[in-house]
Design a protein around this motif. Structure first.
Motif, short mmCIF file in Angstrom:
data_model
loop_
_atom_site.label_atom_id
_atom_site.label_comp_id
_atom_site.label_asym_id
_atom_site.label_seq_id
_atom_site.Cartn_x
_atom_site.Cartn_y
_atom_site.Cartn_z
N GLY A 71 0.79 -1.21 0.00
CA GLY A 71 0.00 0.00 0.00
C GLY A 71 0.82 1.26 0.00
O GLY A 71 0.32 2.33 0.32
N ILE A 72 2.11 1.17 -0.29
CA ILE A 72 2.95 2.36 -0.35
C ILE A 72 3.63 2.39 -1.71
O ILE A 72 3.69 1.40 -2.43
CB ILE A 72 4.01 2.37 0.76
CG1 ILE A 72 4.98 1.20 0.57
CG2 ILE A 72 3.38 2.30 2.13
CD1 ILE A 72 6.22 1.31 1.42
N GLN A 73 4.15 3.57 -2.06
CA GLN A 73 4.82 3.71 -3.34
C GLN A 73 6.14 2.95 -3.34
O GLN A 73 6.71 2.67 -2.30
CB GLN A 73 5.09 5.19 -3.60
CG GLN A 73 6.08 5.78 -2.58
CD GLN A 73 6.12 7.30 -2.61
OE1 GLN A 73 5.11 7.95 -2.43
NE2 GLN A 73 7.29 7.84 -2.85
N ASP A 74 6.61 2.58 -4.51
CA ASP A 74 7.93 1.96 -4.62
C ASP A 74 9.00 2.96 -4.22
O ASP A 74 8.90 4.16 -4.52
CB ASP A 74 8.20 1.51 -6.05
CG ASP A 74 7.30 0.34 -6.44
OD1 ASP A 74 6.66 -0.22 -5.53
OD2 ASP A 74 7.24 0.02 -7.63
N LEU A 75 10.00 2.47 -3.55
CA LEU A 75 11.12 3.32 -3.17
C LEU A 75 12.37 2.80 -3.86
O LEU A 75 12.46 1.62 -4.18
CB LEU A 75 11.32 3.32 -1.66
CG LEU A 75 10.22 4.01 -0.84
CD1 LEU A 75 10.51 3.90 0.65
CD2 LEU A 75 10.08 5.47 -1.22
N PRO A 76 13.34 3.67 -4.10
CA PRO A 76 14.56 3.23 -4.78
C PRO A 76 15.38 2.28 -3.91
O PRO A 76 15.06 2.03 -2.76
CB PRO A 76 15.31 4.55 -5.03
CG PRO A 76 14.83 5.45 -3.95
CD PRO A 76 13.39 5.09 -3.73
N ALA A 77 16.46 1.80 -4.48
CA ALA A 77 17.29 0.82 -3.79
C ALA A 77 17.90 1.36 -2.51
O ALA A 77 18.27 0.61 -1.64
CB ALA A 77 18.37 0.31 -4.73
N GLY A 78 18.04 2.64 -2.40
CA GLY A 78 18.56 3.21 -1.16
C GLY A 78 19.67 4.19 -1.44
O GLY A 78 19.96 4.47 -2.60
N PRO A 79 20.31 4.74 -0.45
CA PRO A 79 20.00 4.52 0.97
C PRO A 79 18.79 5.30 1.43
O PRO A 79 18.38 6.26 0.79
CB PRO A 79 21.26 5.01 1.67
CG PRO A 79 21.77 6.08 0.77
CD PRO A 79 21.46 5.65 -0.63
N PHE A 80 18.20 4.88 2.57
CA PHE A 80 17.04 5.59 3.08
C PHE A 80 17.16 5.75 4.59
O PHE A 80 17.91 5.04 5.25
CB PHE A 80 15.74 4.84 2.73
CG PHE A 80 15.49 3.61 3.56
CD1 PHE A 80 16.09 2.41 3.21
CD2 PHE A 80 14.67 3.66 4.67
CE1 PHE A 80 15.87 1.27 3.97
CE2 PHE A 80 14.44 2.52 5.43
CZ PHE A 80 15.05 1.32 5.08
N VAL A 81 16.38 6.70 5.12
CA VAL A 81 16.32 6.97 6.55
C VAL A 81 14.86 6.86 6.98
O VAL A 81 13.97 7.35 6.28
CB VAL A 81 16.86 8.37 6.88
CG1 VAL A 81 16.55 8.74 8.33
CG2 VAL A 81 18.35 8.43 6.63
N LEU A 82 14.61 6.20 8.11
CA LEU A 82 13.28 6.17 8.70
C LEU A 82 13.30 6.98 9.98
O LEU A 82 14.08 6.68 10.89
CB LEU A 82 12.87 4.72 9.01
CG LEU A 82 11.53 4.58 9.75
CD1 LEU A 82 10.39 5.04 8.87
CD2 LEU A 82 11.30 3.15 10.20
N GLN A 83 12.46 7.98 10.07
CA GLN A 83 12.40 8.86 11.23
C GLN A 83 11.08 8.64 11.96
O GLN A 83 10.02 8.58 11.33
CB GLN A 83 12.51 10.32 10.79
CG GLN A 83 12.57 11.32 11.93
CD GLN A 83 13.89 11.22 12.70
OE1 GLN A 83 14.92 10.93 12.10
NE2 GLN A 83 13.86 11.46 13.98
N CYS A 84 11.13 8.49 13.28
CA CYS A 84 9.93 8.26 14.09
C CYS A 84 9.64 9.49 14.94
O CYS A 84 10.51 9.94 15.68
CB CYS A 84 10.13 7.05 15.01
SG CYS A 84 10.51 5.54 14.11
#
Length: 779
Positions: A71-84
């Motif tokens: 249910g979410i858009q495709d994201l690239p291979a990275g890198p990525f950050v998840l912030q809470c």
């Protein structure tokens, strides 16, 4: 009738909601970790410390596109950050200005090449306008792919992913169950969650013990949870029950003992979950419960083999007492260490989270929590550490005189009995009377109250009134008592102590009042009386009401009067025997045999003594105790030897070589006589014995389980005849023949072991950062 919704579907109107604002910052981060790991299928490296002390930790890693739509858009291979971003306010809305510090940090992350994609997870609402503004500012900071997921997205994700709820079961206590369980499971959950369990789940921490127990149930269909009092066994078991309702779609039964399990087992319904708390006794070993497991073990095994899942709990010292009588040879799973889980070993991170949850979710005022905060790390390090005591620290009812210092709080955690006694002493007459009635009723005081003569006398002696007791029962609910549906009670409700240690503490207070003790002896039903009193023994585990010698005649007469009531069910009689075998001094036994002159002759004439196996003969334990007290004559010992000789050869039964009561009752000469009879009458006729067992085999029982008892008896005899070549050779041959019989029997045995799928993902570890988990305990 319309079809039931699938497990996990929304069954109640409206979008599912969970009280995520009641989670601490750390617990919300862990929930986000579970989302990433179990829902998106991503590998999580760690939360990163940030300049503000780790308030908003981030995940770093490379995005792996999930196989199924999330249910979410495709994201690239990275890198990525998840912030809470977590807020303690319910129904709050996240504004772009709340993220000013984060926007500044993003620029640095992008500059260092570790933030092409940025995922913001929050429990707050996010308006469409705010989302657009946040994404625009993130792009200006250099983020290529920003994504904002608000609190409703998190709630929807929890409601539609069973694996997430399995490994983050606290959510069961945070929302409306009708929105995450199907209709059938919801009805069962209503009973399980009837008041107290919702609170247990809302403070639950996924510990290493819980994960091991979950794996054991998935892989073996069985787990035995062991631990000290107040170590959290029941909470783990009840959480597994909720998981079984939700993730596995099981029909869940909270049974009292093995007989109830077998009674409710449906061979045509393989997806059943049985949860038995305090399987072998609540505060001490109750022999009748253990014997019930031994008697029903084959059917229990058949249920597990057929797909049922079984969870037992027991205090460690009770299990040690029960183990010699359990006939583990009849249940090979008990030999496998992976299905016996010790819940006592809690790493420091788990201790801190448990303590945080209980203090935060308790009723302590904010100023008290603020005063506790500097000392909670020391409290988590206290030895021993028990989750139930952590719960009490969060309740005002238990901490009225607590010194809010490191020493005071640490002593509260390490020495809970002292504090509990002081609390009980200071309770008012109405509260003491309510607790005394609950104790006298055997911890199942029917609601609403319907007082009899002895109960009215308890109220009067404690200076209370029926109206005062009724008010006190409700006032004590949730702290000292709970109002719930006892197993097997249908719709009836009853009051009970909220935890066995609370009942034990009250017993100590009650035992100091001889006046009240006399009322208890006169007014208790016979089961409660036999379970609770101790007449002069020492070293018994579990707090009992110690009866002084001056009351021995009173107790003996009361027991003599109620003896006919115990002659009903087999389990009732075993409770009677267990009392005389384990909780009577020589002096009391002498008083009782004088009060009841037919006691010994009745004991020798009981059917179970003549026809049950020597491992399960309760009378033997009582007779051994009477022999130790010098109350067993030569005629009685002669009859015992004659019966044991018959059983040893005909069954065959080698229990007299294993159990301690037979070591007391039989002399060396007796044992030599028995071995001679076995050599002469059993060994030459082993082929006939095997034929009898083969002819009597139950096709519904696993052949290995069926023949295990016979193998164990013959192996015991084999050890005894090790120096006798002829007897040893005959027994070896018989054991080989049994293995061939098992192979033949398996050819016609329809055995389909239950298998439980796992998603293959390990549960994320608690995040590590410099910020104290107790930082927001007072907000």
């Amino acid at each position: 009738m319309p079809p039931l919704p699938r497990p996990g579907a929304v069954a109640a109107p409206g979008s599912p909601t969970f009280a995520l604002h009641t989670l601490g910052w750390r617990a919300f981060q862990d929930l986000c970790a579970a989302v990433l790991r179990h829902v998106w299928g991503q590998s999580v490296h760690a939360f990163a410390d940030s300049n503000d002390g780790g308030r908003d930790g981030a995940f770093y890693g490379s995005w792996q596109q999930p196989a199924a739509s999330t249910g979410i858009q495709d994201l690239p291979a990275g890198p990525f950050v998840l912030q809470c971003k977590h807020t303690k306010k319910s129904d709050s809305t996240l504004a772009p200005s709340d993220l000013d510090e984060e926007f500044a940090k993003v620029k640095s992350l992008v500059r260092h090449g570790i933030c092409h994609s940025y995922v913001l997870l929050t429990n707050a609402r996010v308006s469409g306008t705010s989302e657009a503004t946040i994404c625009a500012r993130l792009r200006r900071a250099g983020v290529i792919h920003p994504l904002v997921l608000d609190g409703q997205w998190v709630c929807d994700t929890i409601a539609t992913h069973q694996q997430l709820r399995m490994f983050a079961p606290r959510v069961y206590g945070l929302g409306d169950l009708s929105q995450v369980l199907d209709e059938r499971a919801y009805v069962q959950a209503q009973s399980l969650l009837g008041g107290y369990l919702r609170e247990e789940l809302s403070t639950f921490v996924v510990t290493t013990a819980y994960q091991r127990a979950l794996r054991a149930v998935q892989e073996h269909g069985f787990v035995l949870l062991l631990g000290e009092p107040a170590a959290g066994k029941s909470v783990i078991a009840s959480t597994l029950a909720m998981t079984a309702l939700d993730a596995w779609g099981c029909l869940t039964v909270n049974a009292h003992d093995a007989a109830a399990l077998v009674q409710h087992w449906n061979p045509h319904e393989p997806n059943q979950f049985f949860w038995i708390d305090d399987a072998f006794g609540s505060v001490r070993h109750e022999q009748q419960l253990t014997d019930s497991w031994s008697r029903h073990m084959r059917k229990v095994m058949a249920a597990v083999h057929g797909g049922a899942k079984v969870v037992l709990t027991s205090r460690d010292y009770i299990y040690r007492d029960a183990r010699p009588y359990l006939k583990e040879y009849a249940y090979p799973l008990l030999h496998e260490q992976q299905v016996v889980v010790d819940v006592a070993q809690l790493p420091m991170a788990e201790r801190r989270q448990i303590l945080y949850n209980h203090v935060k979710r308790g009723d302590q005022p904010r100023e008290i929590r603020a005063a506790m905060k500097p000392h909670l790390d020391a409290a988590a390090a206290a030895e021993p550490f028990h989750p139930e005591v952590a719960r009490r620290l969060g309740k005002q009812a238990f901490t009225r005189h607590l010194e809010l210092t490191a020493d005071g709080i640490t002593r509260f955690m390490a020495r809970p009995t002292t504090f509990l006694r002081d609390v009980y002493t200071e309770l008012g007459p109405d509260e003491k009377a309510a607790l005394a009635l609950t104790y006298q009723a055997g911890e199942q005081l029917p609601a609403p109250l319907s007082l009899d003569g002895p109960q009215s006398e308890v109220i009067t002696r404690l200076g209370s009134t029926p109206a005062g007791v009724s008010r006190a029962l409700h006032a004590l609910n949730g702290t000292f008592l709970r109002l719930s549906h006892p197993p097997g009670s249908g719709t009836a409700k009853a009051w009970s102590f909220r935890h066995p240690t609370l009942h034990e503490g009250f017993a100590e207070l009650m035992a100091d009042d001889p006046n009240l003790l006399g009322v208890f002896i006169a007014g208790s039903n016979w089961r409660t009386l036999l379970n609770r009193i101790d007449c002069g023994t020492q070293g018994q585990h579990g707090t009992l009401l110690r009866v002084p010698a001056s009351l021995y005649p009173t107790v003996a007469q009361r027991l003599h009067d109620i003896e006919p009531e115990t002659r009903g069910q087999w389990g009732d009689r075993s409770l009677w025997h267990a009392f005389f075998a384990t909780r009577c001094s020589d002096a009391f036994l002498k008083v009782y045999t004088e009060t009841d002159p037919q006691f010994l002759s009745r004991l020798m004439d009981e059917r179970s003594f003549l026809y049950t196996s020597l491992d399960a003969t309760h009378e033997a334990k009582v007779l051994a105790r009477l022999h130790q007290a010098g109350l067993l004559g030569p005629d009685e010992r002669g009859r015992i030897l004659q019966r044991v000789t018959e059983v040893a050869v005909e069954a065959p039964d080698a229990g007299w070589l294993r159990l301690p009561e037979w070591q007391v009752l039989l002399t060396d000469t007796d044992r030599d006589h028995l071995l001679k009879e076995v050599r002469a009458a059993l060994i030459p006729n082993l082929e006939s014995t095997l034929d009898d067992w083969y002819d009597n085999q139950d096709p519904s029982v696993d052949p290995s389980d069926y023949y295990q008892t016979l193998k164990t008896e013959l192996r015991t005899f084999r050890e005894a005849f090790d120096a006798d070549h002829r007897a040893a050779t005959a027994l070896d041959h018989a054991l080989e023949q049994i293995e061939k019989m098992i192979e033949i029997a398996y050819e016609g045995y329809d055995h389909v072991p239950s298998n439980f799928a796992s998603d293959g993902h390990a549960t994320p570890r608690l995040s590590s950062c410099n910020r104290s988990i107790f930082d927001d305990i007072d907000t």
